[in-house]
Design a protein around this motif. Sequence first.
Motif, PDB file in Angstrom:
ATOM      1  N   ALA B 100       0.838  -1.200   0.000  1.00 20.30           N
ATOM      2  CA  ALA B 100       0.000   0.000   0.000  1.00 20.30           C
ATOM      3  C   ALA B 100       0.874   1.251   0.000  1.00 20.30           C
ATOM      4  O   ALA B 100       0.627   2.208  -0.751  1.00 20.30           O
ATOM      5  N   ARG B 101       1.925   1.236   0.799  1.00 21.23           N
ATOM      6  CA  ARG B 101       2.808   2.399   0.867  1.00 21.23           C
ATOM      7  C   ARG B 101       3.538   2.598  -0.465  1.00 21.23           C
ATOM      8  O   ARG B 101       3.623   3.695  -0.987  1.00 21.23           O
ATOM      9  N   SER B 102       4.043   1.483  -1.008  1.00 22.58           N
ATOM     10  CA  SER B 102       4.753   1.572  -2.296  1.00 22.58           C
ATOM     11  C   SER B 102       3.817   2.075  -3.381  1.00 22.58           C
ATOM     12  O   SER B 102       4.214   2.863  -4.242  1.00 22.58           O
ATOM     13  N   ARG B 103       2.564   1.620  -3.323  1.00 25.68           N
ATOM     14  CA  ARG B 103       1.589   2.034  -4.329  1.00 25.68           C
ATOM     15  C   ARG B 103       1.367   3.548  -4.291  1.00 25.68           C
ATOM     16  O   ARG B 103       1.324   4.209  -5.324  1.00 25.68           O
ATOM     17  N   GLN B 104       1.295   4.069  -3.076  1.00 25.19           N
ATOM     18  CA  GLN B 104       1.070   5.520  -2.939  1.00 25.19           C
ATOM     19  C   GLN B 104       2.220   6.305  -3.568  1.00 25.19           C
ATOM     20  O   GLN B 104       2.006   7.281  -4.283  1.00 25.19           O
ATOM     21  N   VAL B 105       3.428   5.861  -3.284  1.00 17.35           N
ATOM     22  CA  VAL B 105       4.599   6.572  -3.822  1.00 17.35           C
ATOM     23  C   VAL B 105       4.604   6.473  -5.350  1.00 17.35           C
ATOM     24  O   VAL B 105       4.828   7.466  -6.052  1.00 17.35           O
ATOM     25  N   LEU B 106       4.327   5.283  -5.860  1.00 15.53           N
ATOM     26  CA  LEU B 106       4.317   5.106  -7.323  1.00 15.53           C
ATOM     27  C   LEU B 106       3.213   5.930  -7.971  1.00 15.53           C
ATOM     28  O   LEU B 106       3.402   6.485  -9.059  1.00 15.53           O
ATOM     29  N   GLU B 107       2.069   6.036  -7.297  1.00 11.27           N
ATOM     30  CA  GLU B 107       0.970   6.848  -7.843  1.00 11.27           C
ATOM     31  C   GLU B 107       1.410   8.297  -7.990  1.00 11.27           C
ATOM     32  O   GLU B 107       1.153   8.941  -9.014  1.00 11.27           O
ATOM     33  N   ARG B 108       2.089   8.801  -6.952  1.00  8.83           N
ATOM     34  CA  ARG B 108       2.565  10.197  -7.012  1.00  8.83           C
ATOM     35  C   ARG B 108       3.541  10.365  -8.175  1.00  8.83           C
ATOM     36  O   ARG B 108       3.504  11.341  -8.913  1.00  8.83           O
ATOM     37  N   GLY B 113       4.374  13.289 -13.932  1.00 11.72           N
ATOM     38  CA  GLY B 113       4.729  13.702 -15.291  1.00 11.72           C
ATOM     39  C   GLY B 113       6.225  13.836 -15.531  1.00 11.72           C
ATOM     40  O   GLY B 113       6.648  14.250 -16.598  1.00 11.72           O
ATOM     41  N   GLU B 114       7.051  13.506 -14.542  1.00  9.38           N
ATOM     42  CA  GLU B 114       8.503  13.610 -14.766  1.00  9.38           C
ATOM     43  C   GLU B 114       9.025  12.327 -15.398  1.00  9.38           C
ATOM     44  O   GLU B 114       8.271  11.382 -15.637  1.00  9.38           O
ATOM     45  N   ALA B 115      10.351  12.299 -15.614  1.00 12.54           N
ATOM     46  CA  ALA B 115      10.960  11.236 -16.416  1.00 12.54           C
ATOM     47  C   ALA B 115      10.502   9.806 -16.088  1.00 12.54           C
ATOM     48  O   ALA B 115      10.112   9.081 -16.995  1.00 12.54           O
ATOM     49  N   ALA B 125       0.958  -0.751 -12.016  1.00 17.11           N
ATOM     50  CA  ALA B 125       0.052  -1.781 -12.545  1.00 17.11           C
ATOM     51  C   ALA B 125       0.505  -3.174 -12.097  1.00 17.11           C
ATOM     52  O   ALA B 125      -0.303  -4.012 -11.704  1.00 17.11           O
ATOM     53  N   ARG B 126       1.813  -3.394 -12.143  1.00 15.35           N
ATOM     54  CA  ARG B 126       2.345  -4.698 -11.733  1.00 15.35           C
ATOM     55  C   ARG B 126       2.050  -4.972 -10.255  1.00 15.35           C
ATOM     56  O   ARG B 126       1.773  -6.089  -9.856  1.00 15.35           O
ATOM     57  N   LEU B 127       2.108  -3.895  -9.471  1.00 22.63           N
ATOM     58  CA  LEU B 127       1.843  -4.038  -8.038  1.00 22.63           C
ATOM     59  C   LEU B 127       0.379  -4.429  -7.798  1.00 22.63           C
ATOM     60  O   LEU B 127       0.080  -5.285  -6.971  1.00 22.63           O
ATOM     61  N   HIS B 128      -0.522  -3.800  -8.547  1.00 21.41           N
ATOM     62  CA  HIS B 128      -1.940  -4.158  -8.442  1.00 21.41           C
ATOM     63  C   HIS B 128      -2.133  -5.620  -8.830  1.00 21.41           C
ATOM     64  O   HIS B 128      -2.888  -6.340  -8.187  1.00 21.41           O
ATOM     65  N   GLU B 129      -1.440  -6.029  -9.877  1.00 24.43           N
ATOM     66  CA  GLU B 129      -1.529  -7.435 -10.311  1.00 24.43           C
ATOM     67  C   GLU B 129      -1.048  -8.359  -9.195  1.00 24.43           C
ATOM     68  O   GLU B 129      -1.641  -9.392  -8.931  1.00 24.43           O
ATOM     69  N   ARG B 130       0.054  -7.959  -8.577  1.00 20.00           N
ATOM     70  CA  ARG B 130       0.633  -8.794  -7.525  1.00 20.00           C
ATOM     71  C   ARG B 130      -0.360  -8.967  -6.376  1.00 20.00           C
ATOM     72  O   ARG B 130      -0.504 -10.043  -5.812  1.00 20.00           O
TER      73      ARG B 130
END
Lengths: 537, 287
Positions: B100-108, B113-115, B125-130
């Motif tokens: 959940a924490r990793s997902r939040q960071v990845l969402e941000r 919009g940066e690199a 997406a992979r995390l949701h799949e996992r």
Amino acid sequence: MTLPRRAALGAAILASLFGYAAWLVLHRDLSARAGSALVLRIAHWQTEPGPQRALESAMRAYERLHPGVRLEQIAIPPRGYPAWLRTQLVGGTVPDIVQVGHNVPGLNDLLARYFQPLSELAGEPNPYNRGTPLEGVPLRDTVVDGMGATMVFVQDLQEYYSVPLAMFTVRVFYNRELWRDLLGDRPVPATYRDFLDVCRAVRDHAPRTGDSILPIAGSRTSGWLLLNRMFQTQTQRLDATLSAGSSSAPPAIDLGIRYLRGEWTFRSPGPAAGLDLMQQVSALMQPGFLQLEAGDALFQFLQGRALMILVGSSALSALEENASFPIGIFELPTPEAADPEFGREVLGPKSEASIGAEFPLALARASRHPDLARDFLQYLASQPTNERFAAESGWLPAIVGARVPEEMKPLQPRTDGVAVGFDTRLRSLGPEVLREVLTSSHLLTGPSASPATLAQHLDAVMPAAIRRDLARQSLQRRQGAARLDPAIESHRRLAPHQPASVGKLAHLLESQLDQECAAWWIDRGLRESRQTPRSPR
Amino acid sequence: MTSPSSPRFRLRPVSKDCLLVCLAFAATLINAVPRSAAGSAPAAAEAPDATALREGWRLLGGYLPADAVAAFSRAAGPEAVLGAVLADLGVRGGTGPDLARSRQVLERLADGGEAPAVAARYHLARLHERESRGGEDADAQDHFRRLIESAPASEHGEWTRVREALRLVYAAGDGDLPAAVASAERLSGELSRTESRRNLHLQLALAADRFALPPEVAHRHYALACDLGLARASTRAFVLLRLGDLAVRLDRLPEAAARYQAFVHEFPRDERTPTVRLRLAAVTTPP
């Protein structure tokens, strides 16, 4: 006054014991640090005398080549090895080089975390092969199987993690003295019928002389080994049919999916004949053999109460060391295509060309002397050292061109046969299938034995077991694929800067997509099997 | 009352490791997320440390996630955050709260919009799949769709298209299978990277074998994958054999002989070599 004196004596004994223990512990550490000696420790679970002696001899030879280096081997009994290794890894006290194997649970995670990848080493020529035909050849190409064994090249991680030193086959070992007494000059059997005749002759001997000798000493290990070897001869034709003209046999998941689709059952001609054959062979071993431990069977053989035993070739040195009689070796004869009873499903004798190199030694990340440890691994895996190691250990060499001593020639793998069919474990599909096979063994031996009933029973319990094992396989593949994500992202980012990452990325992507597609294939098979009732043919 | 020095509060070695990883991870987030989230231009002194980043990726690529977390903590910027999240997942193996924490960071990151936004969306997406443990996950599909729409030609975009095309092949019912395969075949012409095309053809060939499609289909895709160069020796051995076997079925005996010969030459110690030699003799012997 007596009591205090006694107490003082007790205290003195305790203190001296404590002192001795402390000295033992400190001594190793201090002697490792003192002087200029570099100490390299190697741990393994080989408690047999042969391999220990062979390793000791290689270590002493290496020390002579490299003054100032000291090598120590630590042999931990196999039963306690996994727990011991885990403790050493977590505690940071693991020896520099350790044997790894499937008996260590969660090994891939441990390898990734605590061991150094040896891919670079595998791609470099072995300097200790200078002056041999293998000079300049990358290490991985100097190993008979190209370092392709599962514990050596770890598919999940796409890295080499260990260097193997030996190869093992399965052979029948027999008591030469007893053979002469019971069978005279009769040669070792070349065909399955000869083998049956030998066994019958031994069994007939008992009522005549009152001397009860078993044809074959069986246990749950060697017994299943023998039974599965026989079963596999009877599934060769079915395997060929299922593979539809392909040169590669169907993998475990395909066997499971096609079983669920009703494309084969345990009552199909091949598996049914396999169960018949298993019952015939199980009668050659002692009653209740499936309840016995491997050591019990070995004991019976060493006591001269059984003529033969089927075990891995790694047991040779232990057998020779402990037996009071000379030991003979021959390849297990299985039914050939011309066999009147079991020939119909056979395509040819078993090829052993796929036997991988074993006794894999891995390098711990915590090693204080990683370069030295790498060098010692190269030394062990050189052709001359591996040749000496084989001769002294009684293990087949794993390095290309290393000579096999004359007396070990019967252990060499047969390379001219054909691939065998699947065994009762369906190519190790999973624990559920294995459990069902093991718990059905009462229908294979003993008074209530009936191959037809066993086949019927297996067909009743296997669909559920196969579904559970397939679901587990699917999950494992997904997890394996997900585990590669961080490494793939890393090599994507490194690829523009370091060429090695380009190849690595290609390997990882191919492996990841392969695992995911296999998982989708399994899921589809499971979905279909739930929708369509199985119609056994 | 328990004092802090009592055994209850003593840290075991594993706990210390975890604590260090947490601290390093937190340091990375403190370093980088607020700045990138705020969209402020990083000052010269705060520019991402390329050496630390490369070291972090090198360590992560070498399966040393705990060390990689520490390396990423020395760098700043969204790429360091991405690296730290992936390394952290590697350390923890992905349990509920961590995901959940990793997902939040990845969402941000993905919305920033940066690199590394594209990479972040892919891993999100992979995390949701996992988390779905193999089931269909709507969030994962949504992120994959957005990734394909926003960056179809990127590395992650192409790879996602290949994955999705193959997923649909395996998810298709018997009636939809030809259309799903045809759609995946069309995709090959739209891919610019060898890596994507090679893997698409290889997996389409395997699927054709699994679904018992006409041998021409499997043969075509195996041949294309082989021509593009296969990464693993074990895959090459398998593909050469399949090409030989399929060529026999298609009555292309000279090709079958060439494929079998290549196999025998390249993999002399393979367990299948004796059988392949027999097949080679059969296709080269005049009737």
